[in-house]
Design an enzyme around this catalytic site. Structure first.
Site, short mmCIF file in Angstrom:
data_model
loop_
_atom_site.label_atom_id
_atom_site.label_comp_id
_atom_site.label_asym_id
_atom_site.label_seq_id
_atom_site.Cartn_x
_atom_site.Cartn_y
_atom_site.Cartn_z
N THR A 33 -11.38 3.18 2.02
CA THR A 33 -10.29 3.40 1.07
C THR A 33 -9.22 4.27 1.71
OG1 THR A 33 -11.71 3.17 -0.87
CG2 THR A 33 -9.71 4.47 -1.14
N THR A 36 -4.83 3.79 5.73
CA THR A 36 -5.24 3.18 6.99
C THR A 36 -6.24 2.06 6.73
OG1 THR A 36 -4.97 5.35 8.03
CG2 THR A 36 -6.09 3.65 9.31
N ASP A 89 -13.59 2.58 8.06
CA ASP A 89 -12.90 3.45 7.09
C ASP A 89 -11.94 4.35 7.84
OD1 ASP A 89 -12.23 4.68 4.72
OD2 ASP A 89 -14.27 5.22 4.17
N THR A 91 -9.89 8.35 7.90
CA THR A 91 -10.31 9.74 7.81
C THR A 91 -9.10 10.63 7.61
OG1 THR A 91 -11.67 11.46 8.86
CG2 THR A 91 -10.19 10.22 10.30
N ASP A 92 -9.33 11.81 7.07
CA ASP A 92 -8.25 12.79 6.92
C ASP A 92 -8.22 13.77 8.08
OD1 ASP A 92 -7.26 11.92 4.31
OD2 ASP A 92 -9.22 12.55 3.58
N LYS A 102 -13.14 13.67 4.66
CA LYS A 102 -12.64 12.53 3.92
C LYS A 102 -12.53 12.88 2.45
CE LYS A 102 -14.23 8.45 4.68
NZ LYS A 102 -12.82 7.95 4.64
N GLY A 103 -11.79 12.07 1.72
CA GLY A 103 -11.66 12.28 0.30
C GLY A 103 -10.25 12.53 -0.17
N GLY A 104 -9.27 12.42 0.73
CA GLY A 104 -7.89 12.58 0.30
C GLY A 104 -7.49 11.56 -0.75
N GLU A 111 -17.53 6.31 -0.40
CA GLU A 111 -17.38 6.12 1.05
C GLU A 111 -18.60 6.62 1.80
OE1 GLU A 111 -12.51 6.39 1.58
OE2 GLU A 111 -13.69 8.24 1.48
#
Length: 260
Positions: A33, A36, A89, A91-92, A102-104, A111
């Site tokens: 998600t 990107t 996936d 990444t932040d 992750k989780g922005g 995820e």
């Protein structure tokens, strides 16, 4: 009308294009998600259309699932798919050990579940997300709505004993209302500045009552594909210790991005 892409968007697309080359016919693939990951879903759908790949795809959010269906991918739940071959996936943040924040986008719970239910996780990113020490990007922590204020106070108290620079936890908002995840939970964003011991922090946070999951991905990512605005890509595989360099040739924007 041609779509003019920023260098960051071109870097994301280059990484996505390289990562979907890892997908083989018959695979079960986890779809990440975020901005990107959205490039990856489009590039993967392009391969399915052009090559007739037979894939089963598990999304990590409602919006990724909707995009995949719109582009013609076979979307199923993780329960239907079972174990996955590969998850791709974004990444932040990531460091040299491929530990991630992750989780922005608010989807780190799904995820993390999907990534750990896969033989391999590959992260796609641009070079700006690489850091020496994690923590500049706020660390998301998903909490249940009941008693979230108490969970926040416990987290802030916990942070005083951790190797971090900051101790504030802010409720993520969506306009004037709290942000709600696909599972109906809230997110606390921790402004830490620096995370000296990600493993210790992750374990401690998940012991706090009300916490569902945090955004630290430790020993989960197997490889990272870093894209650059000129089409260069670098793929680092932590298991084999290899580093590969390639260049993605961009098609005409009218062809690649006509559905944007």
């Amino acid at each position: 009308m041609p779509v003019q892409l920023t260098p960051i968007d071109r870097a994301k697309y280059a990484a996505a294009r390289r990562a979907v080359d890892l997908v083989e016919d018959g695979m079960k693939v986890g779809l990440g998600t975020g901005s990107t990951a959205a490039w990856m879903v489009r590039a993967l759908a392009e391969r399915v259309r052009d090559e007739g790949l037979r894939l089963t795809c598990v999304p990590t959010s409602v919006r990724t699932g909707d995009l995949g269906r719109e582009l013609g991918l076979k979307i199923v739940s993780l329960e239907e798919a079972g174990w996955l071959d590969l998850t791709i996936d974004g990444t932040d943040e990531f460091d040299a050990d491929l530990t991630l924040i992750k989780g922005g986008g608010g989807a780190h719970l799904m995820e993390k579940i999907v990534a750990t239910a896969s033989d391999r996780m590959v992260v796609i990113t641009d070079a700006s997300k690489e850091v020496k020490t994690l923590g500049h990007f706020p660390l998301p922590v998903e909490v249940i709505p009941f008693g979230w204020q108490a969970s926040r106070m416990l987290i802030e108290e916990l942070l005083n004993a951790m190797d971090v620079m900051g101790t504030s936890a802010r409720l993520r908002m969506n306009g004037e209302r709290p942000f709600v995840t696909d599972q109906g939970n809230h997110i606390l964003d921790l402004a830490l500045g620096r995370i000296g011991n990600p493993r210790q922090l992750s374990l401690a946070l998940n012991q706090v009552p009300g916490v569902v999951e945090n955004g630290l991905f430790i020993d989960i990512c197997d490889a990272v594909v870093i894209g650059y605005g000129d089409g260069r890509v670098e793929m680092r595989d932590i298991a084999s210790g290899t580093v590969e360099h390639e260049r993605i040739v961009f098609e005409e924007p009218d062809n690649i991005f006509k559905d944007l």
